[in-house]
Design an enzyme around this catalytic site. Structure first.
Site, PDB file in Angstrom:
ATOM      1  N   ASP A   1      56.283  10.195   6.585  1.00 63.42           N
ATOM      2  CA  ASP A   1      56.631  10.836   5.316  1.00 63.42           C
ATOM      3  C   ASP A   1      57.772  11.837   5.512  1.00 63.42           C
ATOM      4  O   ASP A   1      58.675  11.933   4.687  1.00 63.42           O
ATOM      5  CB  ASP A   1      55.386  11.511   4.736  1.00 63.42           C
ATOM      6  CG  ASP A   1      54.216  10.546   4.711  1.00 63.42           C
ATOM      7  OD1 ASP A   1      54.375   9.469   4.128  1.00 63.42           O
ATOM      8  OD2 ASP A   1      53.167  10.851   5.313  1.00 63.42           O
TER       9      ASP A   1
ATOM     10  N   HIS B   1      48.387  12.140   3.613  1.00 62.16           N
ATOM     11  CA  HIS B   1      49.307  10.999   3.697  1.00 62.16           C
ATOM     12  C   HIS B   1      48.951  10.059   2.547  1.00 62.16           C
ATOM     13  O   HIS B   1      48.207   9.096   2.704  1.00 62.16           O
ATOM     14  CB  HIS B   1      49.168  10.286   5.047  1.00 62.16           C
ATOM     15  CG  HIS B   1      49.887   8.966   5.069  1.00 62.16           C
ATOM     16  ND1 HIS B   1      51.249   8.862   4.992  1.00 62.16           N
ATOM     17  CD2 HIS B   1      49.432   7.692   5.109  1.00 62.16           C
ATOM     18  CE1 HIS B   1      51.596   7.590   4.994  1.00 62.16           C
ATOM     19  NE2 HIS B   1      50.506   6.853   5.054  1.00 62.16           N
TER      20      HIS B   1
HETATM   21  N1  LIG Z   1      49.869   7.160   8.497  1.00 60.83           N
HETATM   22  C1  LIG Z   1      50.871   6.389   8.158  1.00 60.83           C
HETATM   23  O1  LIG Z   1      51.981   6.869   7.917  1.00 60.83           O
HETATM   24  C2  LIG Z   1      50.725   4.890   8.078  1.00 60.83           C
HETATM   25  C3  LIG Z   1      51.848   4.100   7.812  1.00 60.83           C
HETATM   26  C4  LIG Z   1      51.704   2.713   7.763  1.00 60.83           C
HETATM   27  C5  LIG Z   1      50.453   2.132   7.929  1.00 60.83           C
HETATM   28  N2  LIG Z   1      49.374   2.945   8.164  1.00 60.83           N
HETATM   29  C6  LIG Z   1      48.040   2.369   8.386  1.00 60.83           C
HETATM   30  O2  LIG Z   1      47.977   1.862   9.715  1.00 60.83           O
HETATM   31  C7  LIG Z   1      46.946   0.909   9.786  1.00 60.83           C
HETATM   32  C8  LIG Z   1      47.409  -0.315  10.552  1.00 60.83           C
HETATM   33  O3  LIG Z   1      48.459  -0.951   9.864  1.00 60.83           O
HETATM   34  P1  LIG Z   1      48.965  -2.407  10.303  1.00 60.83           P
HETATM   35  O4  LIG Z   1      50.068  -2.766   9.383  1.00 60.83           O
HETATM   36  O5  LIG Z   1      49.175  -2.464  11.756  1.00 60.83           O
HETATM   37  O6  LIG Z   1      47.682  -3.253   9.893  1.00 60.83           O
HETATM   38  P2  LIG Z   1      47.220  -4.687  10.443  1.00 60.83           P
HETATM   39  O7  LIG Z   1      46.142  -5.138   9.532  1.00 60.83           O
HETATM   40  O8  LIG Z   1      48.412  -5.567  10.685  1.00 60.83           O
HETATM   41  O9  LIG Z   1      46.604  -4.367  11.867  1.00 60.83           O
HETATM   42  C9  LIG Z   1      45.448  -3.619  12.025  1.00 60.83           C
HETATM   43  C10 LIG Z   1      44.760  -4.130  13.259  1.00 60.83           C
HETATM   44  O10 LIG Z   1      43.645  -3.278  13.509  1.00 60.83           O
HETATM   45  C11 LIG Z   1      42.601  -4.087  13.985  1.00 60.83           C
HETATM   46  N3  LIG Z   1      41.351  -3.371  13.796  1.00 60.83           N
HETATM   47  C12 LIG Z   1      40.595  -3.239  12.680  1.00 60.83           C
HETATM   48  N4  LIG Z   1      39.472  -2.540  12.937  1.00 60.83           N
HETATM   49  C13 LIG Z   1      39.545  -2.191  14.237  1.00 60.83           C
HETATM   50  C14 LIG Z   1      38.672  -1.487  15.101  1.00 60.83           C
HETATM   51  N5  LIG Z   1      37.509  -1.014  14.673  1.00 60.83           N
HETATM   52  N6  LIG Z   1      39.033  -1.348  16.394  1.00 60.83           N
HETATM   53  C15 LIG Z   1      40.175  -1.860  16.862  1.00 60.83           C
HETATM   54  N7  LIG Z   1      41.046  -2.553  16.092  1.00 60.83           N
HETATM   55  C16 LIG Z   1      40.719  -2.717  14.793  1.00 60.83           C
HETATM   56  C17 LIG Z   1      42.705  -5.382  13.188  1.00 60.83           C
HETATM   57  O11 LIG Z   1      42.071  -6.447  13.850  1.00 60.83           O
HETATM   58  C18 LIG Z   1      44.226  -5.544  13.109  1.00 60.83           C
HETATM   59  O12 LIG Z   1      44.734  -6.345  14.172  1.00 60.83           O
HETATM   60  C19 LIG Z   1      46.536   0.633   8.346  1.00 60.83           C
HETATM   61  O13 LIG Z   1      45.365   1.378   8.072  1.00 60.83           O
HETATM   62  C20 LIG Z   1      47.683   1.181   7.540  1.00 60.83           C
HETATM   63  O14 LIG Z   1      47.269   1.578   6.247  1.00 60.83           O
HETATM   64  C21 LIG Z   1      49.494   4.294   8.249  1.00 60.83           C
END
Ligand SMILES: NC(=O)c1ccc[n+]([C@@H]2O[C@H](COP(=O)([O-])OP(=O)(O)OC[C@H]3O[C@@H](n4cnc5c(N)ncnc54)[C@H](O)[C@@H]3O)[C@@H](O)[C@H]2O)c1
Length: 329
Positions: free
Chosen positions: A163, A191
């Site tokens: 952000d 966030h």
């Molecule tokens: N804070 C931020 O600025 C920000 C920015 C972008 C995305 N995000 C968040 O980051 C997260 C990941 O995003 P992404 O695009 O990589 O998603 P994604 O769905 O491509 O990947 C997430 C991965 O996490 C794994 N996973 C789920 N539960 C798990 C657990 N208990 N233990 C280990 N692995 C687990 C899934 O199998 C998947 O491979 C999402 O929650 C998204 O909202 C946060």
């Protein structure tokens, strides 16, 4: 070649989109330094698909022949992933499914962060630090930290750096200046679209940003919502949520938390600062020190800024209320 002892970096959700944009940069030394070996400890869920995808990512990491990548651990067991880990990057979380209420998402993900918080507290290194990216990241980090008996709350952070980067980029674009001319832009609160990107103290070329932009209505009515809803705009454009920029922000988050003197936005235990409720994790400016960070508390907020902070604080308190059973467990 370096003789430094490797740093152990645990990454959850390692086979996901962010993981794919993140791991190669950690292994190439962009996060912890070009002379710092790392051991990647990668956690994925125990499904055949996720474990197979994780193996594929590890094969590609191997094929990069990174000189700094000392070892890799692939696992579906949190106690293995976090064992002796110095940095614990909690990226994995459950996405919101069709028809799922936000409260259900909070609770479902909360359970993941209870288990991971417990495991980190039990097995990670004594100097362990945690950075939560998986959403809702402010509340997830609060849940993980609530499990910690050995590690102190200041070791637990969540990421609002994407952000901050978005906010700086938008100001630079509007003013027609280089990104390097924008400073002192910090993110307060959640966030989520309620976050407050504090343009009132931001500077462009050393001058107050509001003076340089010269359009208060734009800052209040266009800029703030644009920064807050940038994630949704990326999904709309790309059909996928931001991954490379999120990974980049996590690299910035960790690198700046290990660079003494760096001043940057981090979601930390508010301890009531800037009018946030005690015990919620809120974005605010911190300055990195030799042993951790200190929160910068010297910014005076005007009535507009206070009203924005109150709004994002209300949302954080609401999220905490939704998961209060998990905090007590
Ligand atoms: N804070 C931020 O600025 C920000 C920015 C972008 C995305 N995000 C968040 O980051 C997260 C990941 O995003 P992404 O695009 O990589 O998603 P994604 O769905 O491509 O990947 C997430 C991965 O996490 C794994 N996973 C789920 N539960 C798990 C657990 N208990 N233990 C280990 N692995 C687990 C899934 O199998 C998947 O491979 C999402 O929650 C998204 O909202 C946060």
């Amino acid at each position: 070649m370096t003789t430094k002892k490797p740093i152990r970096v645990a990454v959850t959700g390692a086979a996901g989109n962010i993981g794919y944009a993140l791991l190669f940069r950690i292994a190439s030394g962009e996060m912890l330094g070009k002379d710092q070996p790392v051991i990647l400890q990668l956690l994925e869920i125990p499904t055949e698909g996720a474990q197979k995808a994780l193996k594929g990512v590890a094969m590609e990491l191997e094929d990069c022949a990174f000189p700094l990548l000392a070892d890799m651990v692939l696992t579906d067991d949190a106690n293995v992933a976090f064992k002796d880990a110095n940095w614990n990057l909690l990226v994995g979380s459950k996405p919101r499914g069709p028809g799922m209420e936000r409260a259900d998402l909070l609770k479902d993900n909360g359970k993941i962060f209870i288990a991971q918080g417990k495991a980190i507290d039990a097995v990670a290194a004594d100097d362990a630090r945690v950075a939560v990216v998986g959403n809702p990241c402010n509340t997830n980090v609060m849940i993980a930290a609530a499990q910690a008996k050995r590690l102190t709350a200041d070791r637990f952070t969540a990421m609002v750096r994407l952000d901050e980067n978005r906010g700086r980029a938008q100001l630079a674009k509007k003013a027609g200046v280089s990104i390097n001319d924008v400073s002192d832009l910090f993110i307060y609160g959640n966030h989520s679209p309620t976050m407050f990107a504090d343009f009132t103290h931001a500077k462009i070329g050393g001058k107050p940003a509001a003076e340089v932009i010269g359009d208060e209505a734009w800052l209040k009515n266009d800029y703030l919502p644009a920064v807050g809803k940038r994630g949704a705009a990326i999904i709309e454009a790309r059909g996928l949520s931001s991954a490379a920029s999120a990974a980049n922000a996590l690299i910035d988050h960790v690198r700046d938390l290990t660079t003494v003197g760096a001043v940057h936005s981090v979601a930390v235990n508010s301890e009531g600062r800037y009018g946030f409720a005690e015990g919620v994790w809120a974005g605010m400016p911190v300055k990195t020190t030799a042993t951790g960070y200190e929160v910068i508390t010297s910014y005076e907020m005007d009535d507009f800024a206070k009203s924005k902070i109150a709004l994002t604080n209300d949302e954080l308190v609401g999220e905490r209320d939704t998961v209060k059973d998990l905090l007590a467990s």
